[in-house]
Design an enzyme around this catalytic site. Sequence first.
Site, PDB file in Angstrom:
ATOM      1  N   GLU A 117      -3.019  -0.833   2.403  1.00 52.74           N
ATOM      2  CA  GLU A 117      -1.675  -0.837   2.960  1.00 52.74           C
ATOM      3  C   GLU A 117      -1.387   0.438   3.729  1.00 52.74           C
ATOM      4  OE1 GLU A 117       0.788  -3.571  -0.078  1.00 52.74           O
ATOM      5  OE2 GLU A 117       0.138  -1.677  -0.896  1.00 52.74           O
ATOM      6  N   CYS A 130       2.068   6.698   6.830  1.00 46.49           N
ATOM      7  CA  CYS A 130       1.397   6.980   5.560  1.00 46.49           C
ATOM      8  C   CYS A 130       0.208   6.031   5.492  1.00 46.49           C
ATOM      9  CB  CYS A 130       2.391   6.727   4.419  1.00 46.49           C
ATOM     10  SG  CYS A 130       1.662   6.917   2.783  1.00 46.49           S
ATOM     11  N   CYS A 137      -8.810   3.216  -5.579  1.00 45.60           N
ATOM     12  CA  CYS A 137      -8.964   4.650  -5.805  1.00 45.60           C
ATOM     13  C   CYS A 137      -9.699   4.844  -7.120  1.00 45.60           C
ATOM     14  CB  CYS A 137      -7.591   5.323  -5.887  1.00 45.60           C
ATOM     15  SG  CYS A 137      -7.673   7.127  -6.054  1.00 45.60           S
ATOM     16  N   CYS A 141      -5.340   7.983 -12.061  1.00 43.61           N
ATOM     17  CA  CYS A 141      -4.091   8.577 -12.564  1.00 43.61           C
ATOM     18  C   CYS A 141      -3.251   7.450 -13.177  1.00 43.61           C
ATOM     19  CB  CYS A 141      -3.335   9.273 -11.426  1.00 43.61           C
ATOM     20  SG  CYS A 141      -4.323  10.551 -10.626  1.00 43.61           S
ATOM     21  N   CYS A 144      -0.081   5.775 -11.413  1.00 51.60           N
ATOM     22  CA  CYS A 144      -0.206   5.330 -10.017  1.00 51.60           C
ATOM     23  C   CYS A 144      -0.791   3.924  -9.969  1.00 51.60           C
ATOM     24  CB  CYS A 144      -1.102   6.310  -9.252  1.00 51.60           C
ATOM     25  SG  CYS A 144      -1.514   5.757  -7.588  1.00 51.60           S
ATOM     26  N   CYS A 368       5.569   5.969  -2.892  1.00 45.93           N
ATOM     27  CA  CYS A 368       4.409   6.682  -3.427  1.00 45.93           C
ATOM     28  C   CYS A 368       3.808   5.976  -4.630  1.00 45.93           C
ATOM     29  CB  CYS A 368       4.808   8.059  -3.900  1.00 45.93           C
ATOM     30  SG  CYS A 368       5.715   8.955  -2.703  1.00 45.93           S
TER      31      CYS A 368
HETATM   32  N1  SAH Z   1      -4.990  10.579  -3.984  1.00 47.84           N
HETATM   33  C1  SAH Z   1      -4.063  11.403  -3.265  1.00 47.84           C
HETATM   34  C2  SAH Z   1      -3.082  10.623  -2.396  1.00 47.84           C
HETATM   35  C3  SAH Z   1      -2.359   9.558  -3.146  1.00 47.84           C
HETATM   36  S1  SAH Z   1      -0.712   9.174  -3.240  1.00 47.84           S
HETATM   37  C4  SAH Z   1      -3.283  12.241  -4.251  1.00 47.84           C
HETATM   38  O1  SAH Z   1      -3.282  11.915  -5.434  1.00 47.84           O
HETATM   39  O2  SAH Z   1      -2.703  13.243  -3.852  1.00 47.84           O
HETATM   40  C5  SAH Z   1       0.352  10.408  -2.777  1.00 47.84           C
HETATM   41  C6  SAH Z   1       1.229  10.966  -3.895  1.00 47.84           C
HETATM   42  O3  SAH Z   1       1.973   9.962  -4.614  1.00 47.84           O
HETATM   43  C7  SAH Z   1       0.416  11.714  -4.940  1.00 47.84           C
HETATM   44  O4  SAH Z   1       1.042  12.938  -5.200  1.00 47.84           O
HETATM   45  C8  SAH Z   1       0.511  10.795  -6.119  1.00 47.84           C
HETATM   46  O5  SAH Z   1       0.276  11.482  -7.323  1.00 47.84           O
HETATM   47  C9  SAH Z   1       1.915  10.278  -5.998  1.00 47.84           C
HETATM   48  N2  SAH Z   1       2.176   9.105  -6.829  1.00 47.84           N
HETATM   49  C10 SAH Z   1       1.295   8.186  -7.240  1.00 47.84           C
HETATM   50  N3  SAH Z   1       1.885   7.257  -8.005  1.00 47.84           N
HETATM   51  C11 SAH Z   1       3.191   7.591  -8.078  1.00 47.84           C
HETATM   52  C12 SAH Z   1       4.325   7.010  -8.708  1.00 47.84           C
HETATM   53  N4  SAH Z   1       4.202   5.890  -9.406  1.00 47.84           N
HETATM   54  N5  SAH Z   1       5.517   7.622  -8.576  1.00 47.84           N
HETATM   55  C13 SAH Z   1       5.618   8.754  -7.830  1.00 47.84           C
HETATM   56  N6  SAH Z   1       4.593   9.351  -7.212  1.00 47.84           N
HETATM   57  C14 SAH Z   1       3.380   8.776  -7.323  1.00 47.84           C
END
Ligand code: SAH
Length: 392
Positions: A117, A130, A137, A141, A144, A368
């Site tokens: 996406e 974005c 991935c 985490c 996420c 995010c």
């Molecule tokens: N892998 C990279 C880019 C991914 S997403 C990274 O982790 O930085 C970009 C941001 O969104 C990251 O800071 C990630 O931790 C955050 N993110 C992921 N899931 C989220 C959620 N459910 N709520 C808020 N932020 C989130």
Amino acid sequence: MTILPVIPTSPDQPDAVAIRRRPSMPPRHLADLDLAARKAAVTTLGEPAFRAKQLSTHYFGRLVRDIDEMTDLPAATRARLTGDLLPTLLTPVREMACDDGATRKTLWRLHDGALVESVLMGYPDRVTACVSSQAGCGMACPFCATGQQGLTRNLSVAEIVDQVVYLAGVAASGAVTGSPPRLSRVVFMGMGEPLANYPRVIEAVRRLTTPAPEGLGLSQRHITVSTVGLVPAMRRLTAEDLNVTLALSLHAPDDDLRDELVPVNQRWKVAEVLDAAFEYAARTGRRISIEYALIRDVNDQPWRADLLGKLLRGKLAHVNLIPLNPTPGSKWDASPKPVEREFVRRLREAGVSTTVRDTRGREIDGACGQLAAGELTEASAGGAAPDAEVAQ
Ligand code: SAH
């Protein structure tokens, strides 16, 4: 929320789940190549070298992605070049808009059935794309949505660049109401861990920032690469001659909690990852962005704000607090506003510049960490009308 005209799933691919095959890298596309390599490619295909510049001007200069719209090229030339230099990499599955048309998400199917996406976000003074750097991935985490899917594969340079060129075209069409028509920023905050797909992401950044017609001509400073903190790759990035903004997804100032929230912390600890980030800031003169998703009763305690403030005080860093966007079935929630305000207050009191990120795209799961295309298709396999589940 508006669901934009749906691009029908083709009859020979009735259902995205059914077509899940072994992932494979896509065919070559002109965005994988620099101008010299494009010239070599067109001559190998029996066309004069100037065609490379012609194609490039269409693609990067005019944001035309379909060779059939390049009508100044003879039909025979188009037929000769399309498969080798302009194969279709991204097929839109559906597009959704919210925030009065200022945020739009596109779900793409890649050539092997993998789904990714991209999100376009319009503001009064700028338009930001974005983009995804991987399908799925591997960083796991737990908060996420993409992290729950696991990694399908890396995207190619052109699969990354083509997302941006498409979104730049949408912006240029004037579709993002109340925003300038020129896409000016790119954030690698879609699906995937950009630094785990290092060479392709760097090459994509170069393509996006080289002036047209070789590239898209964006400013390096307007590109943000976000990472969980892969220290060797951060150090490698520091050594590149690039001035991109580095965002570090910290989410906890202490190893005990970060080990859980960002599992890669078990390999590279908070101190080490911050060191690598500060070195990047020192080398480039660019402030690093510390991403911190505030999770109720998990990482939002005043003592953690104080500890974070202590770690960042006096450093070239900015904290970007993200209200957690709960993923389906998650036990976690965003912090209450008073807790969030106190967290901000303590950080600022420590002299650390801090902002709370807006919550764009929540309605369309475009915010995010919500880019979980796999879940959408799984839901549609249940027999609902293709878009019903997304509209909820
Ligand atoms: N892998 C990279 C880019 C991914 S997403 C990274 O982790 O930085 C970009 C941001 O969104 C990251 O800071 C990630 O931790 C955050 N993110 C992921 N899931 C989220 C959620 N459910 N709520 C808020 N932020 C989130």
